[in-house]
Design a protein around this motif. Sequence first.
Motif, PDB file in Angstrom:
ATOM      1  N   THR A   1      21.020 -42.169  -1.824  1.00 47.46           N
ATOM      2  CA  THR A   1      21.840 -43.287  -1.365  1.00 47.46           C
ATOM      3  C   THR A   1      22.921 -42.745  -0.429  1.00 47.46           C
ATOM      4  O   THR A   1      22.797 -41.626   0.052  1.00 47.46           O
ATOM      5  CB  THR A   1      22.360 -44.129  -2.549  1.00 47.46           C
ATOM      6  OG1 THR A   1      23.000 -45.296  -2.029  1.00 47.46           O
ATOM      7  CG2 THR A   1      23.315 -43.342  -3.449  1.00 47.46           C
ATOM      8  N   TYR A   2      23.956 -43.559  -0.158  1.00 43.93           N
ATOM      9  CA  TYR A   2      24.933 -43.161   0.862  1.00 43.93           C
ATOM     10  C   TYR A   2      25.385 -41.702   0.742  1.00 43.93           C
ATOM     11  O   TYR A   2      25.435 -40.983   1.723  1.00 43.93           O
ATOM     12  CB  TYR A   2      26.140 -44.083   0.824  1.00 43.93           C
ATOM     13  CG  TYR A   2      25.869 -45.424   1.452  1.00 43.93           C
ATOM     14  CD1 TYR A   2      25.847 -45.579   2.833  1.00 43.93           C
ATOM     15  CD2 TYR A   2      25.622 -46.550   0.670  1.00 43.93           C
ATOM     16  CE1 TYR A   2      25.589 -46.814   3.431  1.00 43.93           C
ATOM     17  CE2 TYR A   2      25.365 -47.788   1.251  1.00 43.93           C
ATOM     18  CZ  TYR A   2      25.353 -47.918   2.631  1.00 43.93           C
ATOM     19  OH  TYR A   2      25.096 -49.129   3.207  1.00 43.93           O
ATOM     20  N   GLY A   3      25.694 -41.275  -0.502  1.00 46.61           N
ATOM     21  CA  GLY A   3      26.224 -39.925  -0.720  1.00 46.61           C
ATOM     22  C   GLY A   3      25.267 -38.827  -0.296  1.00 46.61           C
ATOM     23  O   GLY A   3      25.693 -37.722   0.055  1.00 46.61           O
ATOM     24  N   ASN A   4      23.960 -39.110  -0.322  1.00 48.68           N
ATOM     25  CA  ASN A   4      22.975 -38.088   0.032  1.00 48.68           C
ATOM     26  C   ASN A   4      22.619 -38.112   1.510  1.00 48.68           C
ATOM     27  O   ASN A   4      22.025 -37.174   2.025  1.00 48.68           O
ATOM     28  CB  ASN A   4      21.669 -38.314  -0.744  1.00 48.68           C
ATOM     29  CG  ASN A   4      21.915 -38.597  -2.202  1.00 48.68           C
ATOM     30  OD1 ASN A   4      21.943 -39.755  -2.621  1.00 48.68           O
ATOM     31  ND2 ASN A   4      22.146 -37.561  -2.966  1.00 48.68           N
ATOM     32  N   GLY A   5      22.965 -39.223   2.180  1.00 52.66           N
ATOM     33  CA  GLY A   5      22.571 -39.357   3.574  1.00 52.66           C
ATOM     34  C   GLY A   5      23.702 -38.961   4.517  1.00 52.66           C
ATOM     35  O   GLY A   5      24.797 -38.607   4.100  1.00 52.66           O
ATOM     36  N   VAL A   6      23.401 -39.007   5.787  1.00 56.51           N
ATOM     37  CA  VAL A   6      24.375 -38.681   6.832  1.00 56.51           C
ATOM     38  C   VAL A   6      24.504 -39.898   7.730  1.00 56.51           C
ATOM     39  O   VAL A   6      23.483 -40.490   8.118  1.00 56.51           O
ATOM     40  CB  VAL A   6      23.850 -37.501   7.694  1.00 56.51           C
ATOM     41  CG1 VAL A   6      24.766 -37.218   8.873  1.00 56.51           C
ATOM     42  CG2 VAL A   6      23.642 -36.266   6.844  1.00 56.51           C
ATOM     43  N   ARG A   7      25.745 -40.290   8.049  1.00 58.53           N
ATOM     44  CA  ARG A   7      25.889 -41.336   9.052  1.00 58.53           C
ATOM     45  C   ARG A   7      25.598 -40.671  10.394  1.00 58.53           C
ATOM     46  O   ARG A   7      26.456 -40.021  10.976  1.00 58.53           O
ATOM     47  CB  ARG A   7      27.296 -41.939   9.021  1.00 58.53           C
ATOM     48  CG  ARG A   7      27.389 -43.189   9.898  1.00 58.53           C
ATOM     49  CD  ARG A   7      28.765 -43.791   9.890  1.00 58.53           C
ATOM     50  NE  ARG A   7      29.687 -42.994  10.684  1.00 58.53           N
ATOM     51  CZ  ARG A   7      30.950 -43.335  10.919  1.00 58.53           C
ATOM     52  NH1 ARG A   7      31.444 -44.455  10.418  1.00 58.53           N
ATOM     53  NH2 ARG A   7      31.727 -42.567  11.650  1.00 58.53           N
ATOM     54  N   PHE A   8      24.373 -40.836  10.873  1.00 57.71           N
ATOM     55  CA  PHE A   8      23.888 -40.097  12.033  1.00 57.71           C
ATOM     56  C   PHE A   8      24.527 -40.583  13.325  1.00 57.71           C
ATOM     57  O   PHE A   8      24.937 -39.803  14.179  1.00 57.71           O
ATOM     58  CB  PHE A   8      22.362 -40.240  12.095  1.00 57.71           C
ATOM     59  CG  PHE A   8      21.716 -39.471  13.202  1.00 57.71           C
ATOM     60  CD1 PHE A   8      21.462 -38.107  13.071  1.00 57.71           C
ATOM     61  CD2 PHE A   8      21.348 -40.102  14.383  1.00 57.71           C
ATOM     62  CE1 PHE A   8      20.861 -37.394  14.094  1.00 57.71           C
ATOM     63  CE2 PHE A   8      20.745 -39.390  15.419  1.00 57.71           C
ATOM     64  CZ  PHE A   8      20.504 -38.033  15.272  1.00 57.71           C
TER      65      PHE A   8
END
Lengths: 146, 429
Positions: free
Chosen positions: B213-220
Motif C-alpha cells: 500500500t502507500y507505505g510500500n510504494g513510491v510517489r513516482f
Amino acid sequence: MRIVKQFAGLGSFCWGMFFLLCSNAGMAQTASLKSSIERGKTVYVQRCMVCHQQDGGGVPHLNPPLDGASAVKGKDKSKLISILLKGMSDRVEIDGEYYSNNMASHADLSDQQIADVLNYIRNNWSNKVPTPVTPAEVKSVRAKTK
Amino acid sequence: MLRFSVLLLAGCLLASNSQANDTLQNRKSAAIMPDADNAGLKLPTGFSALKVAENVGRARHLVVNSQGDVYVKLSGKVGDKGILVLRDLNKDGRTEEVTGFGNYGGTGIAIHNGYLYASSDEEVFRYKLNVNGAVETPYQPEKIITGLINRRQHESKSITLDKNGNIYVNIGAYSNSCQVKDRQPGSLGMNPCPILDSAGGIWQFKSDVLNQTYGNGVRFATGLRNVVGLDWNNQTNSLYVTQHGRDQLNSLFPQFYDTTTNANLPAETMYEMKQGDNAGWPYVYYDPFQNKKMLAPEYGGDGKTEGSAVYKNPAMAFPAHMAPNALLFYTGSMFPEKYKNGAFIAFHGSWNRSPLPQEGYYVAFVPFENGKPTGKWEIFANGFAGVDVITSTRAAQHRPCGLAQGPDGSLYVSDDNKGTIYRILYNGK
C-alpha cells in the motif's frame, strides 16, 4: 330553519368569492411561473448547464440527468431546494444509476434565483410540473438548513 | 454464469450473422473480413474495422493475449464478472464465447511477464497465465496493491508495467482543482494542496510483491489531476501519461473566463514523466494557444498570469476537455511504418464545452520520431459517436475508452457506453 337558510345563502356567496379569487390567483400564478422559468434559464446556463448539459441529459455515470428525473418532477420541493443549498455528493442511487461527480452548494444564489432555476428544470425538456417553487419556500428551507 | 455466456453468445452470433457476405471461402482461409460499414468508423485509406463483440457492458481498458483472446475490464460488473474473456473460436475475428471472472469493477488491465494484472478502484490483482496465455486460477488472484484512495471522483486506477519489475498506478485527485469547496464558484485553492500526498499522481509499486500500500510504494510523479491513459514506452524506456485537464473555468470564475475560453482551455496534455517530475496540478494549467503554464484562478490567476516555471511541460497538447482515456505505443508490424512507436490515444469525449458542441469521441494518433512526438497529431478513427454534432454527451452512442494491440498488430478499441469492442485492421498495400 331560517338560520340554516341564511347560512346557505352566505355559503354560496362565499363559494363564489372563493372561485373568483382562485381563478385570478391561478392566472397570476401561471404568468409568474412563466417569468420565473425564463429567469431560471439564465441561472441554469451560468451554473448548471456545464454538468447537467443543455438538454438536461447529464453525463453518463458522472452527472445525473434532470430531464425525466423522478426527484426533479416529484412532490418533494424541500428536497430539491436543499440539494441546491447544500450541494450533493451522497452517491445515492438516482433512478437506477450512480454518479461520481461532486455537486457544490449553490447557497450564494438568492431565494428568488433558486426558486427560478428549480421552476426552469421542472418545466423544461420533458418535465412539466405546474406546482411552482416559491422564494418563500426556499427561505424557509434555508432557515432550517443552517 | 452459463446463462450469461449463452445470452451474450446469442447476441454476438446475431451480430456476426449480419455479416452474411462473409463467404465460406473466407472463413476457410481464416481471413478476417471487416464489417461492410467498417463498424461505422471513419478510418484512413487502407484501414478497415469490425465489431468483435457488442453490448458486453461498460468496457474500460482491455488487453489481448498471445492467442488473440480479449480480456476486458468492466467498471460495473455484469453478474459477478468484472473481467470478461472474449474468444474467437472459428477465427473469423468475432466473438463466439464469452466467459468471465473477477468479482470487482474497475478500469486497469495489462499483461506482463506471464501474468494478467487488473485493478478495482482501490486494489490491483494479478493472475498467472498458462502457456496458452489463459488465466489458470481465476478465483485465486494475488492481491499486490491495496488501500488506494477512491472517493468516486477520478476513481479509475489505470496501470502499466516497466521492464524492471515495477507497476505504475494512477491515483486520480478526488477534486477538480483542490478548492476548499470542490467545484463551488469562487472557492479558492488549498495551499499546499493536501490531496497530493495520497492522490493526484502516479505511484510505483513492485509488480510481484503482495499487499503493498502507500507505505510500500513510491510517489513516482505528481501534479497530475487525473491520468486515465498511461503506457510504458519501451523505445525510450520511460513512462508516458495523458492527463484530463481541469473543468469549469467559466462557471467557477466567470470574472476571468467566458464560455468560449472555457470551451478551449485548458489543453488536454501528454507528458513523459520521469521519477520526481511534477506536472503542476492544481497550481497551473496548460494554455495551448500561448504555449504557457498559466496560474490557476484558485491560486490567484486571472487567465493572463503565467504560473511557475518549475512544473513539467507537456510533450504534446490537445484540445480541451476531450478526456484522453487510453494511451498505447504501437509496436506491431501490421500498420504502415509511420505508426511504429507512435502513440494512439482514445479520447472518451468532452462534456465541459457547453453550450458549444462537445469534442473528442475518437482515437487520435501522435507520430513519434527518435522517441519524441513530432508535434503534429491526427484523428485516426472517428465516428464512434454515430452523430456529427454532439451538443449533449448523452447523444454519443459509443465512447472510446480502452486500446490494445493484438498479436497480429491489429488495434482494439473498447467503448464503455454501449460495450462495443472494435478491431481495426490494415490491409492496404
